[in-house]
Design a protein around this motif. Structure first.
Motif, PDB file in Angstrom:
ATOM      1  N   GLY A  57       0.807  -1.207   0.000  1.00 57.06           N
ATOM      2  CA  GLY A  57       0.000   0.000   0.000  1.00 57.06           C
ATOM      3  C   GLY A  57       0.843   1.261   0.000  1.00 57.06           C
ATOM      4  N   ASP A  58       0.232   2.330   0.447  1.00 53.98           N
ATOM      5  CA  ASP A  58       0.958   3.602   0.494  1.00 53.98           C
ATOM      6  C   ASP A  58       1.858   3.650   1.730  1.00 53.98           C
ATOM      7  N   ARG A  59       3.051   4.184   1.528  1.00 51.64           N
ATOM      8  CA  ARG A  59       3.984   4.394   2.639  1.00 51.64           C
ATOM      9  C   ARG A  59       4.393   5.859   2.659  1.00 51.64           C
ATOM     10  N   THR A  60       4.455   6.419   3.844  1.00 46.85           N
ATOM     11  CA  THR A  60       4.859   7.811   4.011  1.00 46.85           C
ATOM     12  C   THR A  60       6.331   7.870   4.385  1.00 46.85           C
ATOM     13  N   VAL A  61       7.076   8.704   3.654  1.00 44.49           N
ATOM     14  CA  VAL A  61       8.524   8.813   3.859  1.00 44.49           C
ATOM     15  C   VAL A  61       8.856  10.230   4.327  1.00 44.49           C
ATOM     16  N   GLN A  62       9.651  10.322   5.365  1.00 39.87           N
ATOM     17  CA  GLN A  62      10.151  11.598   5.854  1.00 39.87           C
ATOM     18  C   GLN A  62      11.674  11.592   5.823  1.00 39.87           C
ATOM     19  N   VAL A  63      12.252  12.735   5.425  1.00 41.75           N
ATOM     20  CA  VAL A  63      13.711  12.872   5.330  1.00 41.75           C
ATOM     21  C   VAL A  63      14.121  14.071   6.172  1.00 41.75           C
ATOM     22  N   VAL A  64      14.969  13.828   7.162  1.00 44.40           N
ATOM     23  CA  VAL A  64      15.434  14.878   8.067  1.00 44.40           C
ATOM     24  C   VAL A  64      16.959  14.895   8.053  1.00 44.40           C
ATOM     25  N   GLU A  65      17.524  16.084   7.942  1.00 47.73           N
ATOM     26  CA  GLU A  65      18.984  16.197   7.928  1.00 47.73           C
ATOM     27  C   GLU A  65      19.562  15.838   9.292  1.00 47.73           C
ATOM     28  N   PRO A 105      30.219  13.863  11.900  1.00 43.42           N
ATOM     29  CA  PRO A 105      31.535  14.379  12.307  1.00 43.42           C
ATOM     30  C   PRO A 105      32.224  15.075  11.133  1.00 43.42           C
ATOM     31  N   GLU A 106      33.070  16.052  11.438  1.00 45.43           N
ATOM     32  CA  GLU A 106      33.768  16.823  10.404  1.00 45.43           C
ATOM     33  C   GLU A 106      34.889  15.982   9.805  1.00 45.43           C
ATOM     34  N   GLU A 107      34.507  15.057   8.957  1.00 47.73           N
ATOM     35  CA  GLU A 107      35.467  14.156   8.324  1.00 47.73           C
ATOM     36  C   GLU A 107      35.456  14.361   6.813  1.00 47.73           C
ATOM     37  N   GLY A 108      36.597  14.079   6.168  1.00 44.80           N
ATOM     38  CA  GLY A 108      36.675  14.131   4.713  1.00 44.80           C
ATOM     39  C   GLY A 108      36.598  15.534   4.149  1.00 44.80           C
ATOM     40  N   ASP A 109      36.437  15.593   2.806  1.00 49.09           N
ATOM     41  CA  ASP A 109      36.343  16.876   2.112  1.00 49.09           C
ATOM     42  C   ASP A 109      34.929  17.452   2.175  1.00 49.09           C
ATOM     43  N   ALA A 110      33.948  16.579   2.161  1.00 46.37           N
ATOM     44  CA  ALA A 110      32.541  16.992   2.234  1.00 46.37           C
ATOM     45  C   ALA A 110      31.754  15.828   2.810  1.00 46.37           C
ATOM     46  N   ARG A 111      30.576  16.161   3.342  1.00 51.45           N
ATOM     47  CA  ARG A 111      29.785  15.103   3.973  1.00 51.45           C
ATOM     48  C   ARG A 111      28.310  15.493   3.966  1.00 51.45           C
ATOM     49  N   GLN A 112      27.448  14.488   4.032  1.00 50.59           N
ATOM     50  CA  GLN A 112      26.013  14.735   4.116  1.00 50.59           C
ATOM     51  C   GLN A 112      25.370  13.597   4.885  1.00 50.59           C
ATOM     52  N   GLY A 113      24.508  13.960   5.825  1.00 48.74           N
ATOM     53  CA  GLY A 113      23.800  12.946   6.594  1.00 48.74           C
ATOM     54  C   GLY A 113      22.316  13.238   6.640  1.00 48.74           C
ATOM     55  N   MET A 114      21.520  12.207   6.731  1.00 48.14           N
ATOM     56  CA  MET A 114      20.071  12.363   6.851  1.00 48.14           C
ATOM     57  C   MET A 114      19.489  11.110   7.496  1.00 48.14           C
ATOM     58  N   THR A 115      18.326  11.280   8.106  1.00 50.35           N
ATOM     59  CA  THR A 115      17.585  10.147   8.660  1.00 50.35           C
ATOM     60  C   THR A 115      16.289  10.004   7.874  1.00 50.35           C
ATOM     61  N   VAL A 116      16.070   8.803   7.349  1.00 57.05           N
ATOM     62  CA  VAL A 116      14.909   8.508   6.511  1.00 57.05           C
ATOM     63  C   VAL A 116      13.968   7.595   7.287  1.00 57.05           C
ATOM     64  N   THR A 117      12.720   8.003   7.420  1.00 57.43           N
ATOM     65  CA  THR A 117      11.715   7.201   8.123  1.00 57.43           C
ATOM     66  C   THR A 117      10.608   6.810   7.156  1.00 57.43           C
ATOM     67  N   VAL A 118      10.340   5.504   7.068  1.00 59.66           N
ATOM     68  CA  VAL A 118       9.308   4.979   6.171  1.00 59.66           C
ATOM     69  C   VAL A 118       8.233   4.304   7.031  1.00 59.66           C
ATOM     70  N   LYS A 119       7.001   4.781   6.897  1.00 61.47           N
ATOM     71  CA  LYS A 119       5.890   4.242   7.685  1.00 61.47           C
ATOM     72  C   LYS A 119       4.829   3.656   6.766  1.00 61.47           C
ATOM     73  N   GLY A 120       4.336   2.468   7.123  1.00 56.18           N
ATOM     74  CA  GLY A 120       3.292   1.818   6.333  1.00 56.18           C
ATOM     75  C   GLY A 120       2.884   0.510   6.983  1.00 56.18           C
ATOM     76  N   ASP A 121       2.316  -0.369   6.198  1.00 48.96           N
ATOM     77  CA  ASP A 121       1.880  -1.680   6.687  1.00 48.96           C
ATOM     78  C   ASP A 121       2.635  -2.779   5.949  1.00 48.96           C
TER      79      ASP A 121
END
Length: 294
Positions: free
Chosen positions: A201-209, A213-229
């Motif tokens: 069925g339908d699932r709702t997805v949320q993406v939050v930054e 840690p300050e590692e490497g040349d560049a970095r990106q992090g996010m938390t993805v939450t998927v809700k459904g049945d």
């Protein structure tokens, strides 16, 4: 008693004395029996000595030197080899908790049974936004940053109902820069969207930054939450997604499960994995050498 004769300075001698910037009046001035020309010669000699090119400068310039504790972390033009990519992978010893190494994590996107939930099927579906579709398609996959153009290695770990996928890969630099730019926009462009289709069925997805840690040349992090049945039961799948760029190479971490995302494990993977990859790119073998990697 003999009256001392006054010291007399002619205007020419006085001018020469002033030109030296000194108060050598006793050397430049004389009584009436000394000629003005002698005083002029004395002053001229003093000026010449002051302007001599052999005089020592009052200040020096010191060339910058590298700190004895600093060393390059990687070579800008280093090419990641297959062996190097495997050596750069973390092991369960680098993670906090009771993580154990998993078999064949490269198959997780096609089939990943966690408890009674088929996570692979739960993540399968369609989104109206292309960027959001790319994100949902690449979770637990090896293509979050696109297809690697060079060496790539993968490792997976299990802990309860959580799974952690760790990838090291080489890309075309311009493509990787563009992928990083796209990732940075996802918490805004895909902050909440719906996945449809499949057997869940339908699932709702949320993406939050999320911060990394300050590692490497560049970095990106996010938390993805998927809700459904799934199977008639409500399911919430929470995943941390973390990417660290080093030149034309990158580390990708997908970590989480049905009990939430272990942010400490995500942080540990980034902090332990980045210097390993930097060491490999600098031509060194990380210590301790990864174990249990084929």
């Amino acid at each position: 008693m003999t009256t001392p004769r006054p010291i007399v300075c002619s205007s020419r001698v006085l001018a020469a004395v002033l030109a030296t910037g000194t108060l050598l009046t006793t050397a430049a001035c004389s009584d009436a029996d000394n000629s003005a020309s002698a005083g002029s010669k004395t002053a001229a000699a003093a000026v010449a000595q002051t302007e001599s090119p052999t005089s020592t400068p009052t200040s020096t310039t010191t060339s910058p030197t590298a700190s004895p504790t600093s060393s390059p972390t990687s070579s800008p033009g280093a090419t990641l080899s297959e062996t190097g990519a495997r050596n750069a992978l973390i092991t369960s010893a680098d993670l906090e908790g009771d993580w154990t190494q998993a078999d064949k994590p490269q198959t997780w996107r096609d089939s990943l049974l966690v408890g009674e939930v088929d996570v692979a099927a739960f993540l399968s579906g369609k989104s109206d936004a292309p960027d959001c579709q790319q994100l949902i398609d690449s979770l637990y996959d090896e293509t979050l940053l696109g297809t690697p153009s060079g060496a790539s290695a993968l490792n997976g770990f299990e802990q309860g109902d959580s799974r952690l996928l760790y990838q090291v890969a080489a890309y075309e630099k311009a493509d990787l820069d563009e992928s990083m730019k796209s990732l940075r926009s996802l918490p805004d462009t895909c902050d909440q969207f719906t996945v449809t289709g499949g057997d869940n069925g339908d699932r709702t997805v949320q993406v939050v930054e999320m911060s990394l840690p300050e590692e490497g040349d560049a970095r990106q992090g996010m938390t993805v939450t998927v809700k459904g049945d799934s199977g008639g039961q409500p399911v919430t799948l929470t995943l941390d997604v973390a990417v660290v760029q080093i030149g034309a190479n990158a580390i990708t971490v997908t970590n989480g499960g049905l009990d939430g995302a272990d942010h400490d494990a995500t942080t540990a993977a980034v902090e332990q994995g980045t210097p390993r990859l930097q060491a490999v790119l600098a031509g060194r073998t990380p210590t301790p050498t990864p174990s249990g990697i084929e």
